[in-house]
Design a protein around this motif. Structure first.
Motif, PDB file in Angstrom:
ATOM      1  N   SER A  54      40.575   6.458   9.378  1.00 49.25           N
ATOM      2  CA  SER A  54      41.588   5.530   9.883  1.00 49.25           C
ATOM      3  C   SER A  54      42.071   4.547   8.822  1.00 49.25           C
ATOM      4  O   SER A  54      43.124   3.931   8.977  1.00 49.25           O
ATOM      5  CB  SER A  54      41.017   4.735  11.060  1.00 49.25           C
ATOM      6  OG  SER A  54      40.056   3.793  10.608  1.00 49.25           O
ATOM      7  N   GLY A  55      41.312   4.373   7.743  1.00 47.59           N
ATOM      8  CA  GLY A  55      41.664   3.348   6.766  1.00 47.59           C
ATOM      9  C   GLY A  55      41.211   1.966   7.197  1.00 47.59           C
ATOM     10  O   GLY A  55      41.404   0.981   6.490  1.00 47.59           O
ATOM     11  N   GLY A  56      40.586   1.888   8.372  1.00 44.23           N
ATOM     12  CA  GLY A  56      40.071   0.612   8.850  1.00 44.23           C
ATOM     13  C   GLY A  56      38.650   0.382   8.366  1.00 44.23           C
ATOM     14  O   GLY A  56      38.047   1.246   7.739  1.00 44.23           O
ATOM     15  N   ALA A  57      38.124  -0.813   8.652  1.00 45.63           N
ATOM     16  CA  ALA A  57      36.760  -1.128   8.216  1.00 45.63           C
ATOM     17  C   ALA A  57      36.177  -2.218   9.099  1.00 45.63           C
ATOM     18  O   ALA A  57      36.913  -3.032   9.651  1.00 45.63           O
ATOM     19  CB  ALA A  57      36.763  -1.592   6.762  1.00 45.63           C
ATOM     20  N   ILE A  58      34.855  -2.194   9.222  1.00 43.93           N
ATOM     21  CA  ILE A  58      34.152  -3.337   9.799  1.00 43.93           C
ATOM     22  C   ILE A  58      33.462  -4.033   8.640  1.00 43.93           C
ATOM     23  O   ILE A  58      32.622  -3.436   7.962  1.00 43.93           O
ATOM     24  CB  ILE A  58      33.076  -2.894  10.840  1.00 43.93           C
ATOM     25  CG1 ILE A  58      33.705  -2.093  11.965  1.00 43.93           C
ATOM     26  CG2 ILE A  58      32.299  -4.106  11.345  1.00 43.93           C
ATOM     27  CD1 ILE A  58      34.193  -2.870  13.155  1.00 43.93           C
ATOM     28  N   LEU A  59      33.848  -5.273   8.406  1.00 39.71           N
ATOM     29  CA  LEU A  59      33.267  -6.027   7.299  1.00 39.71           C
ATOM     30  C   LEU A  59      32.261  -7.002   7.913  1.00 39.71           C
ATOM     31  O   LEU A  59      32.636  -8.038   8.438  1.00 39.71           O
ATOM     32  CB  LEU A  59      34.376  -6.738   6.517  1.00 39.71           C
ATOM     33  CG  LEU A  59      35.560  -5.824   6.123  1.00 39.71           C
ATOM     34  CD1 LEU A  59      36.652  -6.623   5.417  1.00 39.71           C
ATOM     35  CD2 LEU A  59      35.120  -4.672   5.246  1.00 39.71           C
ATOM     36  N   ARG A 111      29.018 -10.938   6.379  1.00 37.70           N
ATOM     37  CA  ARG A 111      28.998 -12.403   6.551  1.00 37.70           C
ATOM     38  C   ARG A 111      27.987 -12.838   7.592  1.00 37.70           C
ATOM     39  O   ARG A 111      27.515 -13.974   7.553  1.00 37.70           O
ATOM     40  CB  ARG A 111      30.360 -12.897   7.036  1.00 37.70           C
ATOM     41  CG  ARG A 111      31.489 -12.773   6.112  1.00 37.70           C
ATOM     42  CD  ARG A 111      32.674 -13.525   6.710  1.00 37.70           C
ATOM     43  NE  ARG A 111      32.471 -14.940   6.558  1.00 37.70           N
ATOM     44  CZ  ARG A 111      33.014 -15.646   5.574  1.00 37.70           C
ATOM     45  NH1 ARG A 111      33.770 -15.086   4.696  1.00 37.70           N
ATOM     46  NH2 ARG A 111      32.776 -16.928   5.496  1.00 37.70           N
ATOM     47  N   ILE A 112      27.708 -11.944   8.550  1.00 42.35           N
ATOM     48  CA  ILE A 112      26.805 -12.306   9.639  1.00 42.35           C
ATOM     49  C   ILE A 112      25.475 -12.808   9.079  1.00 42.35           C
ATOM     50  O   ILE A 112      24.890 -13.734   9.610  1.00 42.35           O
ATOM     51  CB  ILE A 112      26.582 -11.093  10.577  1.00 42.35           C
ATOM     52  CG1 ILE A 112      27.899 -10.753  11.279  1.00 42.35           C
ATOM     53  CG2 ILE A 112      25.481 -11.362  11.588  1.00 42.35           C
ATOM     54  CD1 ILE A 112      27.798  -9.611  12.256  1.00 42.35           C
ATOM     55  N   ASN A 158      25.843 -16.674   7.625  1.00 45.12           N
ATOM     56  CA  ASN A 158      26.565 -17.646   8.445  1.00 45.12           C
ATOM     57  C   ASN A 158      26.317 -19.105   8.074  1.00 45.12           C
ATOM     58  O   ASN A 158      27.213 -19.931   8.162  1.00 45.12           O
ATOM     59  CB  ASN A 158      26.218 -17.435   9.924  1.00 45.12           C
ATOM     60  CG  ASN A 158      27.248 -16.558  10.612  1.00 45.12           C
ATOM     61  OD1 ASN A 158      28.410 -16.529  10.177  1.00 45.12           O
ATOM     62  ND2 ASN A 158      26.858 -15.845  11.646  1.00 45.12           N
ATOM     63  N   ILE A 190      32.984 -17.097   0.505  1.00 44.50           N
ATOM     64  CA  ILE A 190      32.601 -15.705   0.753  1.00 44.50           C
ATOM     65  C   ILE A 190      33.840 -14.901   1.119  1.00 44.50           C
ATOM     66  O   ILE A 190      34.608 -15.297   2.002  1.00 44.50           O
ATOM     67  CB  ILE A 190      31.594 -15.592   1.918  1.00 44.50           C
ATOM     68  CG1 ILE A 190      30.410 -16.540   1.714  1.00 44.50           C
ATOM     69  CG2 ILE A 190      31.110 -14.143   2.066  1.00 44.50           C
ATOM     70  CD1 ILE A 190      29.496 -16.659   2.936  1.00 44.50           C
ATOM     71  N   ARG A 191      34.026 -13.781   0.472  1.00 42.99           N
ATOM     72  CA  ARG A 191      35.144 -12.928   0.821  1.00 42.99           C
ATOM     73  C   ARG A 191      34.654 -11.495   1.035  1.00 42.99           C
ATOM     74  O   ARG A 191      33.937 -10.961   0.196  1.00 42.99           O
ATOM     75  CB  ARG A 191      36.187 -12.949  -0.303  1.00 42.99           C
ATOM     76  CG  ARG A 191      37.414 -12.088  -0.031  1.00 42.99           C
ATOM     77  CD  ARG A 191      38.183 -12.573   1.202  1.00 42.99           C
ATOM     78  NE  ARG A 191      39.438 -11.882   1.274  1.00 42.99           N
ATOM     79  CZ  ARG A 191      40.622 -12.469   1.063  1.00 42.99           C
ATOM     80  NH1 ARG A 191      40.701 -13.749   0.813  1.00 42.99           N
ATOM     81  NH2 ARG A 191      41.730 -11.772   1.138  1.00 42.99           N
ATOM     82  N   SER A 192      35.037 -10.901   2.150  1.00 46.21           N
ATOM     83  CA  SER A 192      34.685  -9.514   2.437  1.00 46.21           C
ATOM     84  C   SER A 192      35.811  -8.602   1.968  1.00 46.21           C
ATOM     85  O   SER A 192      36.982  -8.939   2.119  1.00 46.21           O
ATOM     86  CB  SER A 192      34.490  -9.317   3.940  1.00 46.21           C
ATOM     87  OG  SER A 192      33.668 -10.328   4.473  1.00 46.21           O
ATOM     88  N   GLY A 247      37.055  -4.323   1.900  1.00 49.99           N
ATOM     89  CA  GLY A 247      36.827  -2.913   2.200  1.00 49.99           C
ATOM     90  C   GLY A 247      36.969  -2.105   0.919  1.00 49.99           C
ATOM     91  O   GLY A 247      37.673  -2.526   0.004  1.00 49.99           O
ATOM     92  N   ARG A 252      38.506   0.618   0.525  1.00 54.10           N
ATOM     93  CA  ARG A 252      39.886   1.135   0.478  1.00 54.10           C
ATOM     94  C   ARG A 252      40.027   2.369  -0.409  1.00 54.10           C
ATOM     95  O   ARG A 252      40.883   2.440  -1.298  1.00 54.10           O
ATOM     96  CB  ARG A 252      40.865   0.049   0.032  1.00 54.10           C
ATOM     97  CG  ARG A 252      40.884  -1.138   0.987  1.00 54.10           C
ATOM     98  CD  ARG A 252      42.088  -2.021   0.776  1.00 54.10           C
ATOM     99  NE  ARG A 252      42.064  -3.196   1.642  1.00 54.10           N
ATOM    100  CZ  ARG A 252      43.014  -4.120   1.673  1.00 54.10           C
ATOM    101  NH1 ARG A 252      44.075  -4.001   0.898  1.00 54.10           N
ATOM    102  NH2 ARG A 252      42.931  -5.145   2.474  1.00 54.10           N
TER     103      ARG A 252
END
Lengths: 312, 130
Positions: free
Chosen positions: A86-91, A94-95, A98, A108-110, A112, A114
């Motif tokens: 899909s080209g999507g991601a779960i980043l 960070r959890i 927190n 902090i930067r997440s 993908g 890509r």
């Protein structure tokens, strides 16, 4: 003020937007990087890599907190996989971090991946430079949970920390090529689990056979990141590696190689894009592909002809 | 590379249930979005700071505990206060119909209550993201 100026003046929104511009290859990206580049080269870049579930995010969280206690500012880039479908991601890294969110000295930067396969995103190195120009003292890159060959982190980091956990694989794993070759420091995390002695011995034996890193013997540290155990020892090991890099001239040498690689990669990409734009706009590309596919022509001759045509 | 839509899925306040948020996160991933999930029990301040650092286009808030009238508008206000005026806000969870007009007036573009299909959330985001 433009984004680069606002960033240099300390705007966190500008910092965030600059990373987006670079990641999405907006028209403004090149100009931003041109303005920021002179301000880079000061931060120390620590790569954190290892298999999925090794505890990289938790360890990064604890290391960041310790550096904050020492008064240093911290940037973190956490890379997670992009779906090939899909080209999507779960980043989701960070959890584990927190508690750092409300610390003004941490950003902090997440990202993908890509489509990139080396354990980083193609734009990770640029995001590091942006955090560096913003003034972060320590910049962590947490790679996507890697298997064996995702070793791009060595090209981007000054110090590479390989995080392992007991109970994965047999001793042949230790002498294969791949992530075990790239560690400047090894952390055996979840060291309260069974198998820690065996893993420790295997890593030491692997290091005994190393001929190439004789000037720096990678230390092997045991940590239980969830309980903040072994974190100060790990920070000490990173500190020793930083001193080694400075004193031996290795840092300068690595950064020369990096500058060369980045320049050549950029040149490569631009030339590729120029050639592709050219043959696409002339409408020849589809015909070339068809002729190769029907065996009327071969790809070697086609490429050679394209280059001859462009370089005339 | 074209612009990828980045969505922050956030659970504000004291609410220990995130199955729904995870299902939505997964559906958004499958729709080709980059989804950042905050985890449970976030303060509005933490959510706003995360939205800033991640430069998201969409903030999707999920709440089952009943504190939405207080927490959703607070998140909107904090994020806009950071200069992020182009963010699309959506909400979901156990939210009475009578509360929805007030939430919309506070800047939540749409509220998705139980029974909503994930496709309708995806379609709404695609049609309304700035």
């Amino acid at each position: 003020m433009n984004i680069a100026e606002e960033l240099l003046a300390g705007s966190r929104l500008a910092l965030s937007r600059a990373i987006t511009a670079v990641e999405n290859e907006y028209d403004t990206a090149v100009e931003i990087m041109q303005k920021l580049y002179p301000h880079t080269g000061k931060g120390h870049v620590i790569g954190i890599t290892g298999p999925p579930g090794a505890g990289k995010s938790t360890l990064t969280d604890k290391l960041a907190k310790e550096y904050r206690r020492q008064g240093k500012t911290v940037g973190i880039i956490a890379v997670d996989p992009t779906s090939p479908f899909s080209g999507g991601a779960i980043l989701g890294d960070r959890i584990r971090m927190n508690e750092l969110t409300m610390d003004e000295g941490v950003f902090i930067r997440s990202m993908g991946t890509r489509g990139s396969l080396g354990g980083l995103s193609r734009k990770t190195a640029e995001a590091v430079k942006i955090l560096d120009a913003f003034g972060k003292d320590i910049i962590f890159i947490e790679t996507v949970g890697v298997g064996q060959s995702e070793v791009d982190i060595v090209k981007a980091a000054d110090t590479t920390l390989v995080v392992l956990v007991p109970g994965l694989g047999d001793d042949i794993q230790a002498i294969k090529a791949g992530i075990l070759e790239i560690g400047d420091i090894f952390a055996i995390n979840k060291a309260d689990h069974d198998g820690v002695e065996r893993l420790h011995i295997e890593i030491e034996q692997m290091l005994d056979l190393n001929q190439s890193k004789v000037a720096w013997r990678p230390p092997v540290k045991r940590t239980v990141a969830s309980l903040t155990e072994g974190v100060t020892e790990l920070i000490d090991a990173i500190g020793e590696h930083i001193s080694f890099l400075d004193e031996s001239g290795t840092l300068t040498a690595r950064r020369t190689v990096r500058a060369r690689n980045e320049l050549l990669a950029m040149l490569n990409e631009q030339i590729g894009r120029y050639v592709l734009t050219n043959i696409k706009s002339s409408g020849k590309l589809d015909r070339m592909i068809a002729s190769v596919e029907k065996r009327e022509n071969d790809p070697y001759s086609v490429v050679s002809d394209i280059l001859k045509g462009l370089l005339r | 590379m074209e612009k990828l839509i980045r969505v922050l899925v956030a659970k504000p306040g004291l609410d220990g249930h995130d199955r729904g948020a995870k299902v939505v996160a997964r559906a958004l991933r499958d729709a080709g979005f980059e989804v950042i999930y905050t985890g449970l029990r976030q303060t509005p301040e933490q959510i706003a700071e995360t939205a800033l650092q991640e430069d998201v286009n969409v903030v999707a808030l999920s709440l089952l505990s009943g504190a939405h009238n207080h927490l959703f508008p607070r998140v909107v206000e904090l994020i806009k206060g950071k200069g992020m005026t182009d963010v699309l806000f959506i909400g979901g969870g156990v939210i009475p119909d009578t509360d929805i007009p007030g939430l919309k007036a506070a800047g939540i573009a749409e509220v998705f209550t139980p029974g909503t299909t994930t496709t309708s959330i995806v379609d709404f985001i695609k049609a309304n993201v700035k």
